[in-house]
Design a protein around this motif. Sequence first.
Motif, PDB file in Angstrom:
ATOM      1  N   ARG A 191      46.436  39.317  31.049  1.00 15.98           N
ATOM      2  CA  ARG A 191      46.487  40.383  30.052  1.00 15.98           C
ATOM      3  C   ARG A 191      47.276  39.924  28.813  1.00 15.98           C
ATOM      4  N   ARG A 192      48.340  39.205  29.070  1.00 14.05           N
ATOM      5  CA  ARG A 192      49.201  38.758  27.967  1.00 14.05           C
ATOM      6  C   ARG A 192      48.551  37.613  27.176  1.00 14.05           C
ATOM      7  N   ASP A 193      47.974  36.632  27.916  1.00 12.01           N
ATOM      8  CA  ASP A 193      47.540  35.398  27.250  1.00 12.01           C
ATOM      9  C   ASP A 193      46.059  35.372  26.881  1.00 12.01           C
ATOM     10  N   VAL A 194      45.197  35.837  27.777  1.00 10.91           N
ATOM     11  CA  VAL A 194      43.761  35.644  27.564  1.00 10.91           C
ATOM     12  C   VAL A 194      43.096  36.860  26.938  1.00 10.91           C
ATOM     13  N   TRP A 195      43.549  38.042  27.351  1.00 11.99           N
ATOM     14  CA  TRP A 195      42.875  39.267  26.887  1.00 11.99           C
ATOM     15  C   TRP A 195      42.700  39.302  25.370  1.00 11.99           C
ATOM     16  N   PRO A 196      43.734  38.902  24.605  1.00 11.39           N
ATOM     17  CA  PRO A 196      43.586  38.936  23.137  1.00 11.39           C
ATOM     18  C   PRO A 196      42.478  38.018  22.602  1.00 11.39           C
ATOM     19  N   LEU A 197      42.051  37.041  23.414  1.00 10.78           N
ATOM     20  CA  LEU A 197      40.997  36.122  22.953  1.00 10.78           C
ATOM     21  C   LEU A 197      39.601  36.586  23.353  1.00 10.78           C
ATOM     22  N   LEU A 198      39.526  37.586  24.228  1.00 11.72           N
ATOM     23  CA  LEU A 198      38.229  38.010  24.772  1.00 11.72           C
ATOM     24  C   LEU A 198      37.384  38.687  23.681  1.00 11.72           C
ATOM     25  N   GLY A 199      36.144  38.274  23.588  1.00 12.70           N
ATOM     26  CA  GLY A 199      35.228  38.855  22.597  1.00 12.70           C
ATOM     27  C   GLY A 199      35.217  38.057  21.307  1.00 12.70           C
TER      28      GLY A 199
END
Lengths: 331, 331
Positions: free
Chosen positions: A285-293
Amino acid sequence: MRMTKLPDLQTAIIISEAGGPEVLQPAQMTLPQPGAHQVLIRVVAAGINRHDCLQRAAGIHHDGNPVPGLEASGVVVALGPGVTELDIGAPVMALLQGGGYAEYALADVALTMPVPEGLSMTEAAAVPEALFTAWWNFFFLMQLRPDEFALMHGGTSGVGHLALQAMSGLGYSVLATCGSADKVAAAKRFGARNAFNYNDTELAMKVLDATGGQGISALLDVSAGAHLDADLEMMAPDGRIAHLSGGGALSVPLKKLMAKRISITGSLLRPLALARKTEVAQMIRRDVWPLLGTQVRPALAAVLPLSDAAQAHREMGKGHHIGKIVLAVSD
Amino acid sequence: MRMTKLPDLQTAIIISEAGGPEVLQPAQMTLPQPGAHQVLIRVVAAGINRHDCLQRAAGIHHDGNPVPGLEASGVVVALGPGVTELDIGAPVMALLQGGGYAEYALADVALTMPVPEGLSMTEAAAVPEALFTAWWNFFFLMQLRPDEFALMHGGTSGVGHLALQAMSGLGYSVLATCGSADKVAAAKRFGARNAFNYNDTELAMKVLDATGGQGISALLDVSAGAHLDADLEMMAPDGRIAHLSGGGALSVPLKKLMAKRISITGSLLRPLALARKTEVAQMIRRDVWPLLGTQVRPALAAVLPLSDAAQAHREMGKGHHIGKIVLAVSD
């Protein structure tokens, strides 16, 4: 428990007996009830994983749940006691403890995340299992550090193609192997620093070259050790190998292990304690979620209706696909 | 370099060629010169290790030093550049990079410790290799925690008998296996919480029972995996197995590894980087050194003169001894 008006029964795909894809059969079932810190999701799409095929072949009692499916996207329709993080109507994607091939599925709220803006609901269903598997293995089990090289056998698999995007997006140096020239090219597009055909007799030398001689420190193996000789040769001192697939007995040359202090381990994601999965979820959630999409987006090899689950398993079995196969359940 | 008056030549035991104990031959050699952060030790006693026998069988070039010997006690007689921690005349024991079967031997000052008050110089020679091996494997490679159970195959070996004393003296729960009833009893005297014959067909069940069902989290194996089936059965989830001896290929059932997330690794102490050995030395100095001579004391199975190095290797080969075999070099 707060909830919207829900039907009494739902359609789910069950493993009617141990066997081939044809044993996946539709059945009418009651909706599961969310327990403490769980939510009920009206499933929009469900991801297909190799685990589901093994579970089907082993039979109904293999995993304690006759309905396969380890990940789904959907809309929250009921909250169990203690859930304050999510509201009814929230679009989410979740890692499931089975039960995804259905109109409604339970999820632990700790393993549930909002669907990111840039992803469709169908794409979102293809995300959780791959990211949890990659993150658990590389960052918890193998403790990968940013100055080390990682390698994944099966760079265009469901896990591989998404892990390559996410890890390279975060600056990690990840290499991959694949079984064909097309897949090698795809793995490079997904962010592999370099990719090789695992049937290449000079595989170890080429991988070592690609790391400037440093070698691989964390290797994720879905091949049950099919390339172990090359693996041991390409590993850096203190390297770790994690196995995702069982197979038979692995013949490990002890002296080679000792000479470089290599460790060989393996794990199954599903039986992992919720507390540990929660830690993995927090890091994702902290590291990857912001890159999704944006930088990270699952490739959908096929999208089939829930009723075609058997066909989806047939496609998995062929192994020609690149990326994920997903079941579309509802709009 | 500061030094006392030293002879030009010394007697050392060299590996004259690959072979049996008889290839250990006395030779006249020049004294080695201490480099930066090294000391020259006039050897009082030198420990015998299984590694020396393997080195002898493999031949002179196996380890880059024709003189075997990985540990010694003695008196400091020369200081290399940068040595401020020790003075000429200090009684010390040290982990060596070979060269212990000699009248004079070089040691890195970081791997050299004062001889504790309660130990004789001869006993002190039997300490370094065992403690470094046990500490490196259990606390660095396997990261043993105080709430976990450890097990050592070979509880009365040079490493085993001293590790049992030191680790149990510090409150760790260590179990052992041995090859005879006598050795099982000895292992218990050395501090094993419980000890078993490794030929017992119910070994795994008995070990599990002795841990209250928790299982073993860190297992040190000197048997090249001879008991792997029992090992995997007695391990706790997330357990670590470290191998000290090479052998051939170990047949590892991957599913069992994955089911409990067990990792299998191994290492060699000698080629380990000095920086890492220094870290091990610091932990030993802090935790174990204060117990030496009171709670922790090496058992001397035999003390033979330097000229009888071949006989010492014959005794090692028989494997009947309990504790350490030591060469007495000078007074």
